[in-house]
Motif scaffolding. Sequence first.
Motif, PDB file in Angstrom:
ATOM      1  N   LYS A  78      -4.490  -0.406  -5.682  1.00  0.00           N
ATOM      2  CA  LYS A  78      -3.503  -0.215  -4.600  1.00  0.00           C
ATOM      3  C   LYS A  78      -4.078   0.713  -3.533  1.00  0.00           C
ATOM      4  O   LYS A  78      -3.921   0.467  -2.337  1.00  0.00           O
ATOM      5  N   LEU A  79      -4.746   1.775  -3.975  1.00  0.00           N
ATOM      6  CA  LEU A  79      -5.351   2.705  -3.027  1.00  0.00           C
ATOM      7  C   LEU A  79      -6.569   2.088  -2.336  1.00  0.00           C
ATOM      8  O   LEU A  79      -6.755   2.256  -1.129  1.00  0.00           O
ATOM      9  N   ARG A  80      -7.375   1.342  -3.078  1.00  0.00           N
ATOM     10  CA  ARG A  80      -8.530   0.663  -2.482  1.00  0.00           C
ATOM     11  C   ARG A  80      -8.107  -0.231  -1.321  1.00  0.00           C
ATOM     12  O   ARG A  80      -8.809  -0.316  -0.312  1.00  0.00           O
ATOM     13  N   ASP A  81      -6.962  -0.891  -1.468  1.00  0.00           N
ATOM     14  CA  ASP A  81      -6.470  -1.797  -0.415  1.00  0.00           C
ATOM     15  C   ASP A  81      -6.105  -1.062   0.870  1.00  0.00           C
ATOM     16  O   ASP A  81      -5.975  -1.685   1.920  1.00  0.00           O
ATOM     17  N   LYS A  82      -5.915   0.243   0.803  1.00  0.00           N
ATOM     18  CA  LYS A  82      -5.542   1.047   1.966  1.00  0.00           C
ATOM     19  C   LYS A  82      -6.748   1.702   2.643  1.00  0.00           C
ATOM     20  O   LYS A  82      -6.587   2.451   3.600  1.00  0.00           O
ATOM     21  N   ILE A  83      -7.948   1.432   2.139  1.00  0.00           N
ATOM     22  CA  ILE A  83      -9.159   2.088   2.634  1.00  0.00           C
ATOM     23  C   ILE A  83      -9.954   1.132   3.513  1.00  0.00           C
ATOM     24  O   ILE A  83     -10.256   0.008   3.106  1.00  0.00           O
ATOM     25  N   VAL A  84     -10.287   1.597   4.713  1.00  0.00           N
ATOM     26  CA  VAL A  84     -11.112   0.808   5.629  1.00  0.00           C
ATOM     27  C   VAL A  84     -12.339   1.614   6.032  1.00  0.00           C
ATOM     28  O   VAL A  84     -12.284   2.836   6.132  1.00  0.00           O
ATOM     29  N   CYS A  85     -13.440   0.905   6.226  1.00  0.00           N
ATOM     30  CA  CYS A  85     -14.682   1.533   6.666  1.00  0.00           C
ATOM     31  C   CYS A  85     -14.969   1.141   8.110  1.00  0.00           C
ATOM     32  O   CYS A  85     -14.791  -0.022   8.488  1.00  0.00           O
ATOM     33  N   VAL A  86     -15.405   2.132   8.884  1.00  0.00           N
ATOM     34  CA  VAL A  86     -15.818   1.879  10.270  1.00  0.00           C
ATOM     35  C   VAL A  86     -17.171   2.544  10.483  1.00  0.00           C
ATOM     36  O   VAL A  86     -17.420   3.641   9.986  1.00  0.00           O
ATOM     37  N   GLU A  87     -18.034   1.846  11.203  1.00  0.00           N
ATOM     38  CA  GLU A  87     -19.369   2.411  11.452  1.00  0.00           C
ATOM     39  C   GLU A  87     -19.325   3.486  12.530  1.00  0.00           C
ATOM     40  O   GLU A  87     -18.691   3.324  13.568  1.00  0.00           O
ATOM     41  N   ASP A  88     -20.040   4.571  12.259  1.00  0.00           N
ATOM     42  CA  ASP A  88     -20.279   5.606  13.258  1.00  0.00           C
ATOM     43  C   ASP A  88     -21.763   5.500  13.612  1.00  0.00           C
ATOM     44  O   ASP A  88     -22.625   5.762  12.759  1.00  0.00           O
ATOM     45  N   PRO A  89     -22.092   5.091  14.838  1.00  0.00           N
ATOM     46  CA  PRO A  89     -23.502   4.907  15.214  1.00  0.00           C
ATOM     47  C   PRO A  89     -24.359   6.162  15.001  1.00  0.00           C
ATOM     48  O   PRO A  89     -25.538   6.053  14.652  1.00  0.00           O
ATOM     49  N   ALA A  90     -23.776   7.344  15.168  1.00  0.00           N
ATOM     50  CA  ALA A  90     -24.544   8.583  14.948  1.00  0.00           C
ATOM     51  C   ALA A  90     -24.901   8.724  13.470  1.00  0.00           C
ATOM     52  O   ALA A  90     -26.001   9.172  13.127  1.00  0.00           O
ATOM     53  N   PHE A  91     -23.978   8.343  12.572  1.00  0.00           N
ATOM     54  CA  PHE A  91     -24.265   8.397  11.136  1.00  0.00           C
ATOM     55  C   PHE A  91     -25.376   7.401  10.783  1.00  0.00           C
ATOM     56  O   PHE A  91     -26.248   7.698   9.966  1.00  0.00           O
ATOM     57  N   THR A  92     -25.346   6.217  11.398  1.00  0.00           N
ATOM     58  CA  THR A  92     -26.385   5.203  11.146  1.00  0.00           C
ATOM     59  C   THR A  92     -27.739   5.725  11.617  1.00  0.00           C
ATOM     60  O   THR A  92     -28.746   5.598  10.900  1.00  0.00           O
ATOM     61  N   LYS A  93     -27.772   6.337  12.794  1.00  0.00           N
ATOM     62  CA  LYS A  93     -29.024   6.891  13.330  1.00  0.00           C
ATOM     63  C   LYS A  93     -29.584   7.959  12.388  1.00  0.00           C
ATOM     64  O   LYS A  93     -30.779   7.951  12.056  1.00  0.00           O
ATOM     65  N   ASP A  94     -28.719   8.881  11.919  1.00  0.00           N
ATOM     66  CA  ASP A  94     -29.171   9.949  11.017  1.00  0.00           C
ATOM     67  C   ASP A  94     -29.593   9.416   9.654  1.00  0.00           C
ATOM     68  O   ASP A  94     -30.461   9.984   9.001  1.00  0.00           O
ATOM     69  N   TYR A  95     -28.996   8.323   9.229  1.00  0.00           N
ATOM     70  CA  TYR A  95     -29.362   7.682   7.959  1.00  0.00           C
ATOM     71  C   TYR A  95     -30.806   7.166   8.022  1.00  0.00           C
ATOM     72  O   TYR A  95     -31.558   7.289   7.066  1.00  0.00           O
ATOM     73  N   HIS A  96     -31.178   6.611   9.174  1.00  0.00           N
ATOM     74  CA  HIS A  96     -32.521   6.037   9.333  1.00  0.00           C
ATOM     75  C   HIS A  96     -33.563   7.044   9.813  1.00  0.00           C
ATOM     76  O   HIS A  96     -34.755   6.746   9.772  1.00  0.00           O
ATOM     77  N   ASP A  97     -33.149   8.215  10.240  1.00  0.00           N
ATOM     78  CA  ASP A  97     -34.068   9.236  10.741  1.00  0.00           C
ATOM     79  C   ASP A  97     -34.827   9.853   9.565  1.00  0.00           C
ATOM     80  O   ASP A  97     -34.243  10.519   8.720  1.00  0.00           O
ATOM     81  N   PRO A  98     -36.160   9.648   9.461  1.00  0.00           N
ATOM     82  CA  PRO A  98     -36.917  10.161   8.316  1.00  0.00           C
ATOM     83  C   PRO A  98     -36.860  11.687   8.180  1.00  0.00           C
ATOM     84  O   PRO A  98     -36.990  12.214   7.079  1.00  0.00           O
ATOM     85  N   ALA A  99     -36.637  12.372   9.261  1.00  0.00           N
ATOM     86  CA  ALA A  99     -36.551  13.836   9.192  1.00  0.00           C
ATOM     87  C   ALA A  99     -35.195  14.302   8.672  1.00  0.00           C
ATOM     88  O   ALA A  99     -35.070  15.429   8.209  1.00  0.00           O
ATOM     89  N   LYS A 100     -34.205  13.433   8.739  1.00  0.00           N
ATOM     90  CA  LYS A 100     -32.855  13.834   8.342  1.00  0.00           C
ATOM     91  C   LYS A 100     -32.391  13.143   7.061  1.00  0.00           C
ATOM     92  O   LYS A 100     -31.888  13.783   6.153  1.00  0.00           O
TER      93      LYS A 100
END
Length: 174
Positions: A78-100
């Motif tokens: 029931k709780l899973r059905d209430k959860i949505v994911c949205v991309e944050d481009p800054a989070f994606t950039k930091d995920y791929h940044d080898p220094a971070k």
Amino acid sequence: MTIHGEMAKLGKKPEDIKKITIRTHEACIRIIDKKGPLSNPADRDHCIQYMVAVPILFGRLTASDYEDDIAADPRIDKLRDKIVCVEDPAFTKDYHDPAKRSIANALTVEFNDGKKLKEVVVEYPIGHKRRPQGGHAGPGRKVQDQSRAPLPREAAGRHPRRVLRPEEARGKCR
């Protein structure tokens, strides 16, 4: 775990939740943003909605929480059905940044009465080597600590050679 505690302070229950928004990186959405049935612990381990719902409900997330007896609790789905994911481009950039190499996520909980909890942002989750003090030691540290532990007495007879520490083993294997 933070959200579980905040909700308890406010006297809020999981059924009071209208929506949870997870602000995250592209890889999270591609790999672990899952809807529908989760048939086994491996499915649950690869579902961010499950990994958010369980701590909100129980205030913990342990290996046993992925097993069928816990997953059978209908409040999780029931709780899973209430959860949505949205991309944050800054989070994606930091995920791929080898220094971070950040694995950032931010959660916002909205209640049926229109109130919201303050967004909770975690840049490095439990187990990440860059997690600030107070975080989990992480798998790399566990392996390093275990490699220094003495062999059990019963194993000593079967393994007569001395086990090298990681710093001693460098350059010895070819």
